[in-house]
Design an enzyme around this catalytic site. Structure first.
Site, short mmCIF file in Angstrom:
data_model
loop_
_atom_site.label_atom_id
_atom_site.label_comp_id
_atom_site.label_asym_id
_atom_site.label_seq_id
_atom_site.Cartn_x
_atom_site.Cartn_y
_atom_site.Cartn_z
N ARG A 6 -16.61 4.92 -44.05
CA ARG A 6 -17.77 5.48 -44.25
C ARG A 6 -18.51 6.09 -43.12
O ARG A 6 -19.43 6.97 -43.10
CB ARG A 6 -18.79 4.36 -44.75
N TYR A 28 -38.42 23.38 -52.26
CA TYR A 28 -37.50 23.01 -53.45
C TYR A 28 -38.03 21.63 -54.20
O TYR A 28 -38.42 20.70 -53.37
CB TYR A 28 -36.28 22.60 -52.94
N ASP A 68 -35.51 23.52 -44.30
CA ASP A 68 -34.23 23.58 -45.28
C ASP A 68 -33.86 25.23 -45.13
O ASP A 68 -34.71 26.19 -45.61
CB ASP A 68 -34.89 23.42 -46.61
N LYS A 107 -24.18 25.20 -52.13
CA LYS A 107 -24.37 26.49 -52.47
C LYS A 107 -23.46 27.28 -51.86
O LYS A 107 -22.30 27.48 -52.33
CB LYS A 107 -25.87 26.69 -52.17
C1 LIG Z 1 -29.85 23.17 -54.30
C2 LIG Z 1 -30.78 22.80 -53.10
C3 LIG Z 1 -30.97 21.67 -52.55
C4 LIG Z 1 -30.43 20.42 -52.96
O1 LIG Z 1 -28.65 20.50 -53.07
P1 LIG Z 1 -27.88 19.71 -53.90
O2 LIG Z 1 -26.75 19.81 -53.34
O3 LIG Z 1 -28.18 20.41 -55.43
O4 LIG Z 1 -28.53 18.33 -54.02
C5 LIG Z 1 -31.70 21.65 -51.30
N1 LIG Z 1 -32.61 22.61 -51.08
C6 LIG Z 1 -32.60 23.86 -51.61
C7 LIG Z 1 -33.34 24.82 -50.89
C8 LIG Z 1 -31.66 23.98 -52.58
O5 LIG Z 1 -31.57 25.25 -53.15
#
Ligand SMILES: *Cc1c(COP(=O)(O)O)cnc(C)c1O
Length: 396
Positions: A61, A114, A186, A211
């Site tokens: 972990r 988000y 972010d 992404k």
């Molecule tokens: C998709 C996304 C997230 C979350 O990511 P996941 O892997 O789907 O949990 C956080 N911030 C932004 C801007 C996103 O587009």
């Protein structure tokens, strides 16, 4: 053959770094890729080795060589001090917020964040005694007017989710730093290749590796990269929360990293072509894409970002629902679904008028978010053109 270490970051281009960082072939019999280490138990050879606590790996972990390889590569790309991988992008968001916010605190959250991040603030953080105030993304240094004695952090996301407003991160970071307020960013849209929030003054960068890093819509992953003063807090929170990514997902992150530079260049090029084509269509009212020269956020994008990725939005002129359905339902190359950053093109309708609180969002017609995938742009344009023909057949 030597290997490129984190310290050499300044000397090599990102295109080279994504290929070479986080792997050491001759430490693994010459095989090119860092292998997937699966493991919970890590053995100690002697009693003394248990007692001195200097062994680099102690328990699954708490990290494996696969995890550390990707973390060190991402730290280097972002110009940070440390990175923690998480099981999803959303877990990176929640872990980073829990690393700093505590009972009695006030936090400033951008209104264009988000949406699940907003839910975390409005539910769990609220229950823990943290008050969230949403602010207009267009406030630069004026965000300081919202600071209170108990303001702990300012959270930015630029460009904004769905609507792509650009934020003046350096201006916000500079007023926050004067008051010892943490800045969390972010940076999922840009990735470490196209924006470096730490260099712009943020303390912590959060990204959904799901992404563009993973890039193939086949795994969830997140990461948090911190500067020197923030890293202890993030490490402690991630440790306390038991945050750890899956072994296979980590490998897919490393594998995605190798082609990130070339994929992003293509996403960027196709995204801009599609945005320009859509903008010239009579069915389209507005295109929201900061790389377009007449976008309200263009100057900030140009100043702070090295590129644009493939995600942007458009507002259509008003059309009846059946005409919109005819456009969307018959698309052959654009899939409809959440998430983005994979090789495939996507489109999804959205309406943020129902949940934003510090700003007003209303669009004259349907709002659509597009993700430009890696297909030929001419084929994508033909697919959209056929969609507009179907739309016109329903509502001339
Ligand atoms: C998709 C996304 C997230 C979350 O990511 P996941 O892997 O789907 O949990 C956080 N911030 C932004 C801007 C996103 O587009």
């Amino acid at each position: 053959m030597g290997k490129i270490d984190e310290g050499e970051h300044a000397d090599t281009a990102p295109a080279t770094e994504v290929v070479h960082l986080g792997r050491d072939p001759f430490a693994q019999h010459g095989f090119v890729n860092t292998p997937v280490y699966r493991g919970s138990t890590v053995l100690y050879p002697t009693l003394a080795s248990i007692e001195v606590k200097t062994q680099p790996y102690t328990y699954g972990r708490r990290g494996t060589p696969t995890v550390r390889a990707l973390e060190s590569a991402l730290t280097s790309l972002a110009g940070g001090a440390d990175t923690k991988l998480t099981a999803s992008g959303y877990q990176a968001v929640t872990t980073a917020l829990l690393a700093f916010a505590q009972s009695g605190d006030h936090i400033l959250m951008v209104d264009t964040v988000y949406q699940p991040t907003r839910q975390f603030c409005d539910h769990l953080l609220k229950r823990l005694g943290v008050e969230t105030e949403y602010y207009d993304p267009l406030l630069g240094a004026d965000v300081a007017k919202l600071f209170r004695p108990n303001t702990r952090l300012v959270y930015v996301e630029s460009p904004g989710s769905q609507t792509f407003e650009m934020q003046d991160i350096p201006a916000i970071a500079s007023v926050a730093r004067e008051r010892n307020i943490w800045v969390l960013a972010d940076n999922t849209w840009a990735s470490p290749l196209y924006c470096q929030p730490l260099a712009l003054g943020a303390d912590v960068v959060i990204e959904a590796g799901t992404k563009y890093l993973v890039g193939h819509a086949d795994a969830l992953l997140g990461f948090i990269t911190s500067n020197e003063r923030a890293k202890r807090h993030v490490e402690l929170a991630a440790g306390n929360l038991g945050v750890c990514p899956g072994s296979e997902e980590t490998y897919l992150g490393l594998r995605g990293l190798r082609t990130l530079d070339v994929r992003l260049a293509r996403h960027q090029e196709t995204g801009i072509r599609l945005a320009q084509w859509l903008k010239a269509r009579p069915e389209v009212s507005r295109v929201l894409h900061p790389a377009l020269s007449d976008d309200p956020g263009h100057a900030l994008w140009k100043r702070d970002f090295k590129g644009a990725t493939g995600l942007f939005s458009t507002i259509l002129n008003p059309v009846p629902k059946p005409a919109l359905a005819a456009f969307l339902d018959g698309l052959k190359l654009f899939g409809m679904g959440y998430s983005w950053g994979g090789y495939e093109s996507l489109v999804i309708p959205f309406d943020c008028g129902t949940y934003r609180t510090a700003t007003r969002w209303s669009a004259p017609g349907p709002a659509l978010r597009f993700h430009a995938g890696l297909e030929s742009v001419d084929d994508l344009i033909a697919d959209l053109a056929a969609g507009f023909d179907r739309m016109k057949a329903v509502a001339p």
